[in-house]
Design an enzyme around this catalytic site. Structure first.
Site, PDB file in Angstrom:
ATOM      1  N   ASP A 148       0.802  -1.219   0.000  1.00  0.00           N
ATOM      2  CA  ASP A 148       0.000   0.000   0.000  1.00  0.00           C
ATOM      3  C   ASP A 148       0.838   1.273   0.000  1.00  0.00           C
ATOM      4  O   ASP A 148       0.435   2.309   0.545  1.00  0.00           O
ATOM      5  CB  ASP A 148      -0.966   0.027   1.204  1.00  0.00           C
ATOM      6  CG  ASP A 148      -1.917  -1.155   1.185  1.00  0.00           C
ATOM      7  OD1 ASP A 148      -2.274  -1.594   0.076  1.00  0.00           O
ATOM      8  OD2 ASP A 148      -2.282  -1.630   2.268  1.00  0.00           O
ATOM      9  N   LYS A 183       1.868   2.100  -5.092  1.00  0.00           N
ATOM     10  CA  LYS A 183       2.404   1.520  -6.345  1.00  0.00           C
ATOM     11  C   LYS A 183       1.475   1.804  -7.517  1.00  0.00           C
ATOM     12  O   LYS A 183       1.930   2.060  -8.629  1.00  0.00           O
ATOM     13  CB  LYS A 183       2.584   0.001  -6.181  1.00  0.00           C
ATOM     14  CG  LYS A 183       3.592  -0.375  -5.112  1.00  0.00           C
ATOM     15  CD  LYS A 183       3.664  -1.876  -4.894  1.00  0.00           C
ATOM     16  CE  LYS A 183       2.395  -2.463  -4.292  1.00  0.00           C
ATOM     17  NZ  LYS A 183       2.081  -2.036  -2.927  1.00  0.00           N
ATOM     18  N   GLY A 236      -4.543  -4.227  -3.841  1.00  0.00           N
ATOM     19  CA  GLY A 236      -5.540  -3.209  -4.134  1.00  0.00           C
ATOM     20  C   GLY A 236      -4.780  -1.952  -4.501  1.00  0.00           C
ATOM     21  O   GLY A 236      -4.125  -1.341  -3.662  1.00  0.00           O
ATOM     22  N   HIS A 237      -4.799  -1.617  -5.791  1.00  0.00           N
ATOM     23  CA  HIS A 237      -4.032  -0.464  -6.269  1.00  0.00           C
ATOM     24  C   HIS A 237      -5.000   0.639  -6.696  1.00  0.00           C
ATOM     25  O   HIS A 237      -5.813   0.445  -7.598  1.00  0.00           O
ATOM     26  CB  HIS A 237      -3.121  -0.882  -7.436  1.00  0.00           C
ATOM     27  CG  HIS A 237      -2.064  -1.867  -7.023  1.00  0.00           C
ATOM     28  ND1 HIS A 237      -1.100  -2.331  -7.875  1.00  0.00           N
ATOM     29  CD2 HIS A 237      -1.816  -2.455  -5.825  1.00  0.00           C
ATOM     30  CE1 HIS A 237      -0.308  -3.170  -7.216  1.00  0.00           C
ATOM     31  NE2 HIS A 237      -0.730  -3.265  -5.978  1.00  0.00           N
ATOM     32  N   GLN A 255       1.971  -5.994  -3.248  1.00  0.00           N
ATOM     33  CA  GLN A 255       2.433  -6.153  -1.856  1.00  0.00           C
ATOM     34  C   GLN A 255       3.744  -5.379  -1.649  1.00  0.00           C
ATOM     35  O   GLN A 255       3.980  -4.413  -2.358  1.00  0.00           O
ATOM     36  CB  GLN A 255       2.599  -7.650  -1.485  1.00  0.00           C
ATOM     37  CG  GLN A 255       1.268  -8.410  -1.378  1.00  0.00           C
ATOM     38  CD  GLN A 255       0.682  -8.823  -2.706  1.00  0.00           C
ATOM     39  OE1 GLN A 255       1.342  -9.445  -3.514  1.00  0.00           O
ATOM     40  NE2 GLN A 255      -0.568  -8.475  -2.951  1.00  0.00           N
TER      41      GLN A 255
HETATM   42  P1  GDP Z   1      -0.732   0.378  -3.545  1.00  0.00           P
HETATM   43  O1  GDP Z   1      -1.356  -0.874  -3.072  1.00  0.00           O
HETATM   44  O2  GDP Z   1       0.740   0.423  -3.285  1.00  0.00           O
HETATM   45  O3  GDP Z   1      -1.056   0.704  -4.976  1.00  0.00           O
HETATM   46  O4  GDP Z   1      -1.364   1.537  -2.660  1.00  0.00           O
HETATM   47  P2  GDP Z   1      -2.933   1.744  -2.326  1.00  0.00           P
HETATM   48  O5  GDP Z   1      -3.604   2.205  -3.555  1.00  0.00           O
HETATM   49  O6  GDP Z   1      -3.462   0.536  -1.642  1.00  0.00           O
HETATM   50  O7  GDP Z   1      -2.844   2.865  -1.235  1.00  0.00           O
HETATM   51  C1  GDP Z   1      -2.224   4.089  -1.494  1.00  0.00           C
HETATM   52  C2  GDP Z   1      -3.255   5.222  -1.308  1.00  0.00           C
HETATM   53  O8  GDP Z   1      -2.569   6.441  -1.222  1.00  0.00           O
HETATM   54  C3  GDP Z   1      -4.224   5.352  -2.463  1.00  0.00           C
HETATM   55  O9  GDP Z   1      -5.480   5.738  -1.953  1.00  0.00           O
HETATM   56  C4  GDP Z   1      -3.632   6.480  -3.312  1.00  0.00           C
HETATM   57  O10 GDP Z   1      -4.610   7.213  -4.027  1.00  0.00           O
HETATM   58  C5  GDP Z   1      -2.999   7.339  -2.255  1.00  0.00           C
HETATM   59  N1  GDP Z   1      -1.786   8.053  -2.660  1.00  0.00           N
HETATM   60  C6  GDP Z   1      -0.781   7.628  -3.461  1.00  0.00           C
HETATM   61  N2  GDP Z   1       0.206   8.553  -3.518  1.00  0.00           N
HETATM   62  C7  GDP Z   1      -0.198   9.572  -2.740  1.00  0.00           C
HETATM   63  C8  GDP Z   1       0.405  10.823  -2.364  1.00  0.00           C
HETATM   64  O11 GDP Z   1       1.512  11.172  -2.755  1.00  0.00           O
HETATM   65  N3  GDP Z   1      -0.327  11.625  -1.513  1.00  0.00           N
HETATM   66  C9  GDP Z   1      -1.555  11.264  -1.044  1.00  0.00           C
HETATM   67  N4  GDP Z   1      -2.176  12.084  -0.217  1.00  0.00           N
HETATM   68  N5  GDP Z   1      -2.122  10.096  -1.363  1.00  0.00           N
HETATM   69  C10 GDP Z   1      -1.462   9.265  -2.196  1.00  0.00           C
HETATM   70  P1  IMO Z   2      -0.938  -4.091  -2.273  1.00  0.00           P
HETATM   71  O1  IMO Z   2      -0.489  -4.633  -3.618  1.00  0.00           O
HETATM   72  C1  IMO Z   2      -0.948  -4.575   2.040  1.00  0.00           C
HETATM   73  C2  IMO Z   2      -1.010  -8.661   3.614  1.00  0.00           C
HETATM   74  C3  IMO Z   2      -2.244  -9.107   4.357  1.00  0.00           C
HETATM   75  C4  IMO Z   2      -1.617 -10.065   5.349  1.00  0.00           C
HETATM   76  C5  IMO Z   2      -0.518 -10.733   4.522  1.00  0.00           C
HETATM   77  C6  IMO Z   2      -0.914 -12.070   3.941  1.00  0.00           C
HETATM   78  O2  IMO Z   2      -2.218  -3.359  -2.314  1.00  0.00           O
HETATM   79  O3  IMO Z   2       0.188  -3.357  -1.620  1.00  0.00           O
HETATM   80  P2  IMO Z   2      -2.461 -12.739   1.879  1.00  0.00           P
HETATM   81  O4  IMO Z   2      -3.922 -12.496   1.640  1.00  0.00           O
HETATM   82  O5  IMO Z   2      -1.573 -12.178   0.853  1.00  0.00           O
HETATM   83  O6  IMO Z   2      -2.165 -14.178   2.175  1.00  0.00           O
HETATM   84  O7  IMO Z   2      -2.167 -11.964   3.256  1.00  0.00           O
HETATM   85  O8  IMO Z   2      -0.224  -9.830   3.483  1.00  0.00           O
HETATM   86  N1  IMO Z   2      -1.251  -8.138   2.252  1.00  0.00           N
HETATM   87  C7  IMO Z   2      -1.192  -6.836   1.924  1.00  0.00           C
HETATM   88  N2  IMO Z   2      -0.994  -5.739   2.692  1.00  0.00           N
HETATM   89  N3  IMO Z   2      -1.076  -4.433   0.721  1.00  0.00           N
HETATM   90  C8  IMO Z   2      -1.258  -5.519  -0.075  1.00  0.00           C
HETATM   91  O9  IMO Z   2      -1.260  -5.437  -1.423  1.00  0.00           O
HETATM   92  C9  IMO Z   2      -1.360  -6.787   0.531  1.00  0.00           C
HETATM   93  N4  IMO Z   2      -1.554  -8.038   0.053  1.00  0.00           N
HETATM   94  C10 IMO Z   2      -1.473  -8.850   1.131  1.00  0.00           C
HETATM   95  O10 IMO Z   2      -2.889  -8.038   4.994  1.00  0.00           O
HETATM   96  O11 IMO Z   2      -0.986  -9.356   6.373  1.00  0.00           O
HETATM   97 MG    MG Z   3      -2.933  -1.510  -1.843  1.00  0.00          MG
END
Ligand code: GDP
Ligand code: IMO
Ligand code: MG
Length: 427
Positions: free
Chosen positions: A13, A16, A40-41, A223
């Site tokens: 999270d 990415k 979840g991106h 991840q």
């Molecule tokens: P990922 O799994 O690595 O793709 O990250 P997620 O999408 O799960 O979580 C990142 C969250 O931060 C998302 O809601 C993005 O829209 C938000 N985000 C990404 N970059 C920035 C940033 O530079 N500033 C802010 N405020 N939010 C950001």
């Molecule tokens: P993105 O791509 C954050 C975590 C779960 C748990 C562990 C194992 O959005 O960064 P799993 O279901 O993979 O067997 O769970 O990994 N986990 C993540 N945490 N971002 C993710 O993906 C994750 N995918 C799995 O919360 O701790």
């Molecule tokens: Mg994510």
């Protein structure tokens, strides 16, 4: 540079999705190579927010080719739903290709993920319950069912029948829950097969042709490094390899093809699920980061645990992935925090550790050693150049570079594409 691997440098999270979307502008092909819909991106384009779980974030550009490599585990129900979700939003999906070698997540994998987590009770991993672990277990046990099998009725029926025999025994006798009916699963999956068939193609061949034509390729990790099966905080990890090296195996290219590795890292740290987290803040600052950063899971909606930037973990991620630079995200979230702390080492039984320990027992007992830096109060969400940032924010970024020995090439100051400061071109 033509082949770039983008990975998560913390516990997932990191942003990415946003950085992939930002860089995809310059790429020809975007590739997912591991994980599944545990990812979840989130990508924000204009007023629209897209949440992607399996399809590469490059899909939002109609002309880019998007690949799901052999290393990904695919839940066809989720993939079909994601295709529909995008099509409803007016996003073309004809440039998606899926590897026939990718393994399938089956309904029993999801059930097993659930019952195994419940059985662990207090010791649960906190998985996303998407069936990821059980699917990779079957892959390693050589009982997995692949996309190529899905397209072959007889082969699929044979493998499903074999697997159900064992899995139903396990579910009924050991976990005391219902098993699965062959006909039901078979018919459901045959429906998915017809929808997915046109997307299946040898993704490794597509990549090789692209390499020959000197196209630009972006690998989108899912991840993060500390969730890596080998390098993460085992057993509180995922069952794949979110690290840069896995791009080769998960997509079918050689290590000599990769030009650059970029680690996405938040300006603070978050973790969702169980497991040690040395710089975790259980106080009002942690709560503040969660609210300001909207730190709730994209996949499960769970509140993310929040804490200070961990320089030890970041340096470890730089080493394991051979990072050329960091993309530092969410710097804007720290605005208004009066004093910012950075962890520069761990104290363990009177000793100072500079390297990330292998033992969870040790890691759990580590006390972070903090350095304090003055914060800033100015709104930085409109900054487009490094020099637009207040001095304190610039100092914070520079200090992260010194501690980790790694340059910060990109800085995120908001969710939108435009809210990205480029200090160094990636492609
Ligand atoms: P990922 O799994 O690595 O793709 O990250 P997620 O999408 O799960 O979580 C990142 C969250 O931060 C998302 O809601 C993005 O829209 C938000 N985000 C990404 N970059 C920035 C940033 O530079 N500033 C802010 N405020 N939010 C950001
Ligand atoms: P993105 O791509 C954050 C975590 C779960 C748990 C562990 C194992 O959005 O960064 P799993 O279901 O993979 O067997 O769970 O990994 N986990 C993540 N945490 N971002 C993710 O993906 C994750 N995918 C799995 O919360 O701790
Ligand atoms: Mg994510």
């Amino acid at each position: 540079m033509s082949v770039v691997v983008l990975i998560g440098a913390q516990w997932g999270d990191e942003g990415k999705g946003k950085i992939t979307d930002f860089l995809a502008r310059q790429a020809d092909i975007v590739v997912r190579y591991q994980g599944g819909n545990n990812a979840g991106h989130t990508v924000v384009v204009g007023e629209e927010e897209y949440r992607l779980h399996l399809i590469p974030s490059g899909i939002l550009y109609p002309e880019k080719m998007c690949l799901i490599g052999n290393g990904v585990v695919i839940d066809p129900a989720v993939l079909v739903a994601e295709l529909e979700y995008l099509q409803k939003k007016g996003i073309a999906t004809d440039n998606l290709r899926i590897s026939p070698r990718a393994h399938l997540i089956m309904p029993y994998h999801k059930k097993l993920d659930e019952v195994q987590e419940e059985k662990k009770g207090q010791n649960k991993i906190g998985t996303t319950r998407r069936g990821i672990g059980p699917a990779y277990m079957d892959k390693a046990a050589r009982t997995g069912i692949r996309v190529v099998d899905l397209l072959d009725r007889d082969e699929f029926a044979r493998k499903l029948e074999n697997n159900l025999e064992d899995v139903n025994f396990l579910l009924k006798r050991v976990y005391e829950v219902d098993g699965f009916d062959f006909e039901e699963v078979f018919n459901e999956y045959m429906r998915y097969a017809e929808i997915l068939r046109p997307y299946v193609a040898d993704t490794s061949v597509i990549l090789h042709e692209a390499l020959e034509a000197e196209k630009k390729i972006l690998f989108e990790g899912a991840q993060g490094t500390l969730l890596d099966l080998d390098h993460g905080t085992y057993p509180y990890v995922t069952s794949s390899h979110p690290t840069a090296g896995a791009a080769c195996i998960g997509a079918g290219i050689g290590p000599t093809e990769i030009d650059k590795a970029v680690g996405v890292i938040k300006a603070y740290t978050t973790r969702v699920g169980e497991g040690p987290f040395p710089t975790e803040l259980k106080d009002e600052i942690g709560q503040h980061l969660r609210e300001m950063g909207r730190e709730y899971g994209t996949t499960t909606g769970r509140p993310r645990r929040c804490g200070w930037f961990d320089g030890v973990a970041a340096r470890y991620a730089a080493r394991i992935n051979g990072l050329d630079s960091f993309a530092l995200t969410k710097l804007d979230v720290l605005t208004g925090v009066e004093t910012i702390k950075i962890c520069v080492g761990y104290r363990f039984q009177g000793e100072v550790l500079r390297e990330f320990p292998a033992s969870l027992k040790v890691l759990t007992q580590c006390e972070p050693i903090y350095e304090e830096l003055p914060g800033w109060a100015e709104d930085i969400s409109g900054a487009r150049d490094f020099s637009d940032l207040p001095q304190a924010a610039q100092n914070y970024v520079r200090r992260i570079e010194e501690i980790t020995g790694t340059r910060v090439s990109l800085i995120g100051v908001g969710t939108r594409r435009s809210q990205t400061i480029v200090r160094e071109e990636i492609f």
